[in-house]
Design a protein around this motif. Structure first.
Motif, PDB file in Angstrom:
ATOM      1  N   ILE A 396       0.841  -1.198   0.000  1.00 23.39           N
ATOM      2  CA  ILE A 396       0.000   0.000   0.000  1.00 23.39           C
ATOM      3  C   ILE A 396       0.870   1.239   0.000  1.00 23.39           C
ATOM      4  O   ILE A 396       1.978   1.233   0.534  1.00 23.39           O
ATOM      5  CB  ILE A 396      -0.929   0.058   1.226  1.00 23.39           C
ATOM      6  N   SER A 397       0.363   2.292  -0.590  1.00 23.59           N
ATOM      7  CA  SER A 397       1.136   3.540  -0.563  1.00 23.59           C
ATOM      8  C   SER A 397       0.674   4.341   0.640  1.00 23.59           C
ATOM      9  O   SER A 397      -0.499   4.296   1.016  1.00 23.59           O
ATOM     10  CB  SER A 397       0.912   4.331  -1.849  1.00 23.59           C
ATOM     11  N   LEU A 421      -9.384   6.352  -5.209  1.00 22.66           N
ATOM     12  CA  LEU A 421      -8.780   5.004  -5.270  1.00 22.66           C
ATOM     13  C   LEU A 421      -9.376   4.206  -6.424  1.00 22.66           C
ATOM     14  O   LEU A 421      -8.670   3.499  -7.145  1.00 22.66           O
ATOM     15  CB  LEU A 421      -9.067   4.252  -3.974  1.00 22.66           C
ATOM     16  N   GLY A 424      -7.950   5.210  -9.822  1.00 21.04           N
ATOM     17  CA  GLY A 424      -6.574   4.794 -10.109  1.00 21.04           C
ATOM     18  C   GLY A 424      -6.459   3.295 -10.314  1.00 21.04           C
ATOM     19  O   GLY A 424      -7.451   2.563 -10.283  1.00 21.04           O
ATOM     20  N   LYS A 425      -5.225   2.885 -10.529  1.00 17.73           N
ATOM     21  CA  LYS A 425      -4.965   1.455 -10.688  1.00 17.73           C
ATOM     22  C   LYS A 425      -4.043   1.042  -9.558  1.00 17.73           C
ATOM     23  O   LYS A 425      -2.934   1.556  -9.448  1.00 17.73           O
ATOM     24  CB  LYS A 425      -4.235   1.207 -12.009  1.00 17.73           C
ATOM     25  N   SER A 426      -4.487   0.159  -8.727  1.00 16.83           N
ATOM     26  CA  SER A 426      -3.597  -0.347  -7.677  1.00 16.83           C
ATOM     27  C   SER A 426      -4.147  -1.686  -7.213  1.00 16.83           C
ATOM     28  O   SER A 426      -5.343  -1.969  -7.349  1.00 16.83           O
ATOM     29  CB  SER A 426      -3.524   0.623  -6.494  1.00 16.83           C
ATOM     30  N   GLU A 427      -3.242  -2.486  -6.674  1.00 18.15           N
ATOM     31  CA  GLU A 427      -3.661  -3.801  -6.204  1.00 18.15           C
ATOM     32  C   GLU A 427      -4.665  -3.639  -5.064  1.00 18.15           C
ATOM     33  O   GLU A 427      -5.645  -4.382  -4.967  1.00 18.15           O
ATOM     34  CB  GLU A 427      -2.418  -4.563  -5.732  1.00 18.15           C
ATOM     35  N   ASP A 430      -8.096  -2.971  -6.270  1.00 17.62           N
ATOM     36  CA  ASP A 430      -8.736  -4.148  -6.863  1.00 17.62           C
ATOM     37  C   ASP A 430      -9.219  -5.131  -5.805  1.00 17.62           C
ATOM     38  O   ASP A 430     -10.136  -5.919  -6.051  1.00 17.62           O
ATOM     39  CB  ASP A 430      -7.759  -4.878  -7.798  1.00 17.62           C
TER      40      ASP A 430
END
Ligand SMILES: Cc1ncc(C[n+]2csc(CCOP(=O)(O)OP(=O)(O)O)c2C)c(N)n1
Ligand SMILES: [Mg+2]
Length: 798
Positions: A396-397, A421, A424-427, A430
């Protein structure tokens, strides 16, 4: 698939052994182990015996390694006995049953070491958990995860009286809406609750109910002995008699035994031809065995029924059983807390061919060689695969969100953060799955749902959209959707969060569950929330709006006690931010915190057990608040997570500080501004988490008591700067006790403000004035608390 006779013979021996070990475990806890408090263990023996056969058939025959089971609470000794035979439970833990660090009274995921899938205890919750776990399994697979693993059946062993719990019906309805599959509920139809015998004909209501919601219903009433007897001449008469026998009478005869059966049967149907011969051909003992041969105690019937299932629709098995079967108090209506006497236990021991001193030997007294039994157990389908699942932590950022509007509420800020969130694209994005009991839009999840869609196994288009009717919300369902929309049932919300929040352990796939609801309705589902925390499910709960600040929405929806729930609920870190930049920090922390599973060492910095992780509760508000323009420094970020920071640092001549939490920030800021003209160096403490401050303080005190003299919690360090003569006014939109303890940290005189009564509707200024949490009330409290000249801006309070 027929069971080979040799296997059946082994299973019968194991069934006996399971009943013995469970009975001995309970007896040992009550009569043999030194009990310092003299408390007896009731409630297990009869309730356990009910399920000995069903669980033997399941664990040693029908279950596969991937299947997951919720065992009714009072059958825990049977569960532990089975695990012992499978080599997954130690003798020591059985000997310590219900004792310190021993096997748990009710199966526990977190406290037992023998492979418990779902905790149980509060009846009804474990049952519903299996239903929601099936939905979560479908969610995970629909997203393309874990497809290499076989699908599990989620199974609940349910007490018949357990079905009185309303949450079960809420779950059945939701399951129907969501297309439930792969879920078995096996009802132990012993027709006894804790206090008494249940109503006649209950099974028919159950059957109709389950069928109405699309379940298959399998009724297992008579065992193979009785079925064979019904085929004898006169058998039909016997069947008619037993079919019409009231539950109470049946139970009473079970308790009284063979001679009583004979007398009753002869009196009532003895003159009806061949049935008399059927009765007379049997000894008292044989007659008792026959008349109690219900299918729930008949291995061939159970094995056949479980093996016959050839579809994935949900199934309810109604299994007729006898509470206390095989034990002296079988059938007695008072048997729930019944314990066997030492003499009865001795008789059971002899009946089972167990030599004194060999009571714990797994295969003692059985008519089959141990090696053969061992071999059978090792090859039981359930024992042949790895059941443990694990999922790695998602990266995580630390930074979330972008610029916020100048005046905004934490609820709107939450919606914006999630929307960002979702864009955007982030694991992590998802893996987020949101859910809400019909308050998705009103808790600001709408923008996120527009982006990520609603989940259903089948596509369902938003007709308003296809008909080109303008709407703010896109209500398309698909297997890739990331929001699970629930009906208005808060128990379901919490149990779904519990199931989603265990996905890493059950499905080997990590999810980041976020549930939203109105803050007051936490209390509606509180036992389910507690249950979710107890079994260490991981989720983020966003409760909004909260307090009296939702003012125009009406008095009925105001919450007072929830901040205390936030403090008191174990396994749940609660936060009540005032500003959106704080919320962004807390949310980023929460994404990480809910994934942690380290050992429980406290950090020297705040003395919180942060490495163990847990779930998170955010108490948010609909009140738009002017935001503070500031840079989020690493120090501020840490302080927000630890629970508090100085918004205005108190000076050396300070006489009073104001400590606030949440939506009343503007009042606290205003009050400090007013007082500053008449009091020097007034401090303003922004509290983001009363819960974490309190937990850290408690832990640091404990650490000092253990000799770690330098231990200091975050709140102790913050308040150390405050001169001892200084007073503290605390304020929040919630119960004043939430922050009242701040005075005890260093002995500052404290006046806690908050809300103790509720129900009045009005505007925010009206209500803050009415309940005494506005700037005037804060100033008045400060004036009363501290010496010095009157504070000029103090207006007369109404
Ligand atoms: C929510 C909740 N309320 C009350 C209890 C106390 N309690 C434990 S078992 C039980 C009834 C048991 O009846 P049933 O489910 O039919 O199981 P049996 O004892 O017949 O096996 C009750 C009321 C509980 N565990 N949880
Ligand atoms: Mg019962």
């Amino acid at each position: 698939m027929a069971t080979p006779p040799a296997d059946l013979e082994i299973l019968r021996e194991l069934e006996k052994k399971v009943l013995w070990l469970a009975s001995w475990t309970i007896h040992h806890a009550n009569h043999l182990r030194e009990s310092a408090d003299g408390l007896k263990v009731g409630g297990h023996q009869a309730s356990s015996a009910s399920l000995a056969t069903i669980m033997t058939a399941l664990y040693f025959r029908a279950l596969r390694p991937q299947d997951r089971v919720a065992v009714k609470p009072h059958a825990s000794p049977i569960f532990h006995a089975i695990q012992y035979l499978l080599g997954r439970q130690s003798r020591q833990k059985l000997e310590d049953f219900r004792g310190y660090k021993g096997a748990q009274s009710y199966p526990s995921r977190t406290k037992d070491s023998d492979d418990v899938d779902f905790s149980t205890g509060s009846v009804g919750l474990g049952v519903a958990q299996t239903l929601f776990s099936s939905l979560v399994q479908d969610y995970v697979r629909a997203h393309g995860w874990g497809l290499e693993r076989p699908q599990a059946r989620m199974i609940a062993l349910v007490g018949d009286a357990e079905l009185d719990e309303g949450n079960i019906f809420e779950a059945i309805l939701e399951g129907w809406k969501q297309g439930l599959r792969n879920c078995w509920w096996i009802i132990d139809y012993n027709r006894q609750s804790l206090d008494a015998v249940v109503r006649e004909g209950l099974w028919a209501r159950f059957e109709a109910l389950f069928r109405a919601f699309g379940w298959d219903v399998v009724i297992l009433k008579y065992g193979s002995l009785l079925e064979a007897a019904f085929r004898e001449p006169g058998g039909e008469k016997l069947r008619a008699w037993i079919d019409n026998c009231p539950n109470q009478l049946y139970s009473a005869l079970v308790f009284r035994g063979g001679a009583a059966w004979r007398k009753r049967l002869l009196d009532e149907i003895g003159d009806q031809g061949p049935v008399m011969r059927l009765i007379e051909a049997r000894s008292d003992e044989e007659l008792a065995r026959l008349m109690t041969n219900l299918a729930g105690h008949d291995l061939p019937s159970l094995i056949e029924a479980f093996g016959r299932v050839d579809h994935d629709r949900p199934i309810c098995f109604i299994c007729y059983t006898i509470k206390g079967y095989g034990l002296p108090f079988a059938g007695h209506k008072d048997n729930h807390a019944g314990l066997m006497t030492p003499a009865q236990m001795e008789a059971l021991r002899q009946g089972m061919n167990i030599r004194p001193g060999h009571e714990w030997d797994p295969f003692e007294g059985l008519g089959i060689e141990p090696a053969k039994l061992q071999e059978f157990l090792a090859h039981a389908p359930f024992a042949t695969g790895d059941r443990a699942q694990k999922a790695a932590r998602l990266p995580i950022s630390a930074e979330l969100g972008g610029p916020t509007q100048p005046v905004v509420s934490t609820q709107a800020g939450f919606g914006a953060l999630l929307n960002e969130l979702g864009r955007g694209k982030s694991e992590i994005a998802d893996r987020i799955v949101t859910t809400s009991p019909d308050v998705t839009v009103s808790t600001n999840l709408g923008p996120w749902v527009n982006r990520r869609g609603l989940f259903a196994r089948e596509n369902m288009a938003d007709i308003f959209k296809s008909e080109r009717i303008p709407s703010t919300f896109n209500w398309d369902f698909s297997p890739k959707g990331q929001h699970i929309e629930l009906g208005i049932a808060e128990m379901n919300l919490f149990i779904l969060l519990s199931a989603l929040g265990l996905s890493h352990a059950i499905n080997g796939e990590r999810l980041i569950p976020i549930g939203t609801l109105y803050d007051p309705f936490i209390q509606r589902g509180l036992d389910a929330l507690n249950y979710a925390c107890y079994q260490d499910a991981r989720f983020i709960l966003v409760a909004t709006p909260a307090g009296i600040t939702l003012s125009p929405e009406g008095g009925a929806h105001q919450s007072i006690a929830t901040p205390l729930i936030g403090i008191g609920q174990d396994g749940l870190a609660s936060f009540e931010p005032a500003f959106v930049d704080e919320l962004a920090v807390i949310l980023a922390f929460a994404f990480d915190y809910i994934q942690r599973d380290g050992e429980g060492e406290s950090s020297e910095r705040n003395w919180l057990r942060d490495e163990t992780g847990g779930s998170v509760y955010l108490r948010l508000s609909t009140r738009p608040i002017e935001q503070i323009k500031r840079a989020m420094t690493p120090e501020l970020r840490q302080a927000v997570v630890d629970g508090a920071y100085w918004l205005r640092r108190p000076g050396p001549n300070c006489q009073v500080i104001v400590a606030y939490a949440g939506a009343v920030a503007p009042e606290a800021i205003q009050a400090v501004g007013l007082m500053a003209e008449d009091r020097r160096d007034v401090g303003l403490l922004a509290i983001t988490s009363a819960d974490r401050l309190n937990a850290g303080w408690t832990a640091a005190q404990r650490a000092r008591e253990r000799g770690l003299v330098h231990a200091r919690s975050h709140i102790e360090r913050l308040l150390a700067e405050v001169p001892s003569h200084c007073g503290i006014v605390t304020v929040l939109d919630g119960h004043p006790a939430t922050l009242a303890w701040l005075g005890a940290v260093h002995g500052h005189c404290t006046r806690p403000l908050g809300v103790e009564h509720f129900g009045q509707t009005g505007s925010i200024p009206d209500l803050y004035r009415h309940y005494g949490i506005d700037a005037n009330a804060i100033v008045a409290a400060a004036a009363a608390l501290t010496p010095g000249r009157p504070i000029r801006h103090l207006k007369a309070l109404p």
